[in-house]
Design an enzyme around this catalytic site. Structure first.
Site, PDB file in Angstrom:
ATOM      1  N   PRO A  16       0.822  -1.210   0.000  1.00  0.00           N
ATOM      2  CG  PRO A  16       0.070  -0.934   2.208  1.00  0.00           C
ATOM      3  CD  PRO A  16       0.819  -1.887   1.313  1.00  0.00           C
ATOM      4  CB  CYS A  17      -0.170   4.718  -0.830  1.00  0.00           C
ATOM      5  SG  CYS A  17       0.157   6.421  -0.390  1.00  0.00           S
ATOM      6  N   PRO A  18       2.437   4.575   1.313  1.00  0.00           N
ATOM      7  CG  PRO A  18       3.798   6.146   2.429  1.00  0.00           C
ATOM      8  CD  PRO A  18       2.715   5.141   2.679  1.00  0.00           C
TER       9      PRO A  18
END
Ligand code: SF4
Ligand code: SF4
Lengths: 79, 417
Positions: A16-18
């Site tokens: 997932p981000c980041p």
């Protein structure tokens, strides 16, 4: 296939981000100056994120390639 | 800490003392009503992680430099001075605050602890003590804005490679681009995150609704806001504003990222386009009959929903996700407490990016108790940060609950006629 000699392969697929950029910034210190990390990711955004990160961190993205949905980015440690 | 740094800190503190901030700093009666409102305190009682406890150091610095008692007779007040030890305490209380603003709804005086913590973060930046990972991410976003032309080609190839996965969820008409880029006069400019999981479901839903849309070259998340740097926040948002203006789009639609939505909607001024969240767009498609969903996909599984703080309490989007869920399942259960009273997931404010797994797991125990009490097998939400934190919690506490993005559930339930 790239014929760049790589010191380490980093699998960052599906994170997932980041986290891809965070992991990259943590791992760059694990190779010697002049060595290359080959990053595997599935994030289209990483194709702009990694060069942007490299430009601010003083590192270099040598090239990238895309095959069967996997993006490979070759990052050279400069500092 | 040298004198120059001290003076810079005093100047920064002074620059943030508008009427609202003075009111927040002057008027706390220490009544304690907010204490249990913070998930961190409610999970692991430690007064320094209560809202009033978090604000204490900033209040005492304010008293020292800007209040009569602190200036004239510091021994009579609780005033403290800027020094390294004080700033370390400020760090601990500021960067563990998720900015959820649950405490604000409890304070009888309307004191906004999140705003006090945003001031604390600005002071830490001046002291060169902010989490470097957040500044690094913000700088990366700014550099990306400056150099985007160099990477547009490879990004376009990557998104065109997503076509098969988009078509698996919705078969578009032959010849239509599954993930369009650079569409002039589009109705929607969709701002995703870096990962394909934030592009594929959205693309299939907008294609199903026959939307004229375009994918942005930029990511939605704004790390300038996470780190608390107003200048960087603006520079990061400006990249999207310029792209939306260039393409003359009607709406900028923010993906499932709560902070990105709040920043773009409330912190970037007026624009020639509207800013909405992707959840609002899905609800509109359902209301207009532009997409239909099959409830069979979630049959046999109880579903609950976590309101992301930045989308709900701080963005007002409460009804739309529930309306969407009413089209997805007949077995929906609300959490208790819910809506504006919902517990924060405990991962906001940059904590996920900073790691801090131990603190995140301990400080959000109350969240785990809340969602497991529903008996739901599926915990849906609409924010990437919440999704990561809730998934970590579910795994850490072995709850067996599966965390799902609302957009993913919708895109998998699309009815192709
Ligand atoms: S904004 Fe949220 S995390 Fe911060 S003090 Fe208030 S309740 Fe706690
Ligand atoms: S509820 Fe408001 S007045 Fe009471 S202690 Fe908390 S911040 Fe201060």
């Amino acid at each position: 296939m790239s014929d760049i000699a790589v010191a380490k392969i980093l699998d960052l697929k599906g994170l997932p981000c980041p986290m891809p950029v965070v992991k990259m910034s943590q791992e760059i210190g694990s190779v010697q100056v002049g060595e290359v990390i080959e990053v595997h990711t599935t994030d289209p955004g990483s194709l702009s994120d990694f060069p942007a990160w490299a430009s601010t961190a003083g590192q270099e993205v040598l090239t990238s390639e895309q095959n069967n949905g996997v993006i490979k980015i070759f990052v050279k440690r400069l500092v | 800490m040298d004198e120059t740094r001290k003076q810079e800190l005093i100047k920064t503190l002074s620059s943030r003392l508008n009427q609202a901030m003075r009111m927040y700093l002057d008027n706390c009666t220490r009544c304690g009503t907010c204490i249990e409102a913070c998930h961190a305190y409610a999970s692991e009682p430690d007064i320094k992680y209560s809202p009033v406890g978090r604000a204490q150091n900033i209040r005492r610095l304010y008293e020292k430099y800007f209040k009569g008692a602190g200036k004239l007779a510091p021994w009579l007040s609780e005033a403290i001075e800027f020094d390294d030890a004080v700033m370390k305490k400020v760090y601990d209380t500021a960067y563990t605050c998720t900015g959820c603003r649950r405490c604000v709804t409890y304070c009888p005086f309307g004191i906004d602890t999140q705003q006090i913590q945003s001031l604390a973060k600005q002071l830490l930046i001046v002291a060169d003590m902010e989490p470097k990972v957040l500044s690094m991410l913000a700088d990366m976003s700014i550099a990306k804005g400056k150099n985007i032309d160099k990477t547009k080609g490879s990004f376009a190839t990557a998104v065109s490679n997503l076509e098969t996965e988009v078509l698996e969820r919705w078969r578009s008409e032959a010849g239509a681009k599954a993930v369009p880029l650079d569409v002039q006069d589009a109705n929607v400019l969709y701002i995703a995150l870096a990962g394909k999981h934030s592009i594929i479901p959205a693309a299939s839903i907008m294609n199903a609704a026959k939307e004229k849309w375009s994918l942005s070259y930029f990511e939605a998340v704004n790390f300038g806001a996470f780190v608390g740097n107003p200048q960087k926040t603006k520079e990061i948002a400006d990249r999207i504003i310029q792209e939306a203006t260039r393409l003359n789009v009607k709406e900028v639609v923010i993906c499932e990222c709560g902070t990105a939505y709040r920043v773009m909607k409330y912190m970037t001024g007026e624009h020639p386009f509207k800013v909405i969240s992707f959840i609002e767009l899905i609800a509109r498609y359902l209301q207009e009959g532009r997409i239909k969903l099959d409830k069979a996909k979630l049959q046999g599984r109880k579903v609950t929903y976590h309101d992301p703080c930045q989308l709900a309490r701080n963005g007002g989007v409460y009804e739309e996700p529930r309306y969407i869920l009413s089209h997805l399942t007949d077995d929906f259960v609300e959490m208790t407490p819910t809506r504006e009273d919902n517990w924060c997931c405990g991962g906001g404010g940059g904590l996920v990016a900073m790691g801090e797994k131990d603190f995140r797991m301990k400080s959000a125990k109350v969240k785990v108790d809340q969602f497991t009490a529903t008996g739901a097998q599926v915990l849906s939400t609409a924010c990437e940060n919440c999704h990561t934190q809730l998934s970590d919690l579910s795994e850490h506490y072995k709850t067996g609950v599966k965390v799902e993005y609302l957009s993913d559930l919708v895109s998998k339930a699309l009815v192709q006629e």
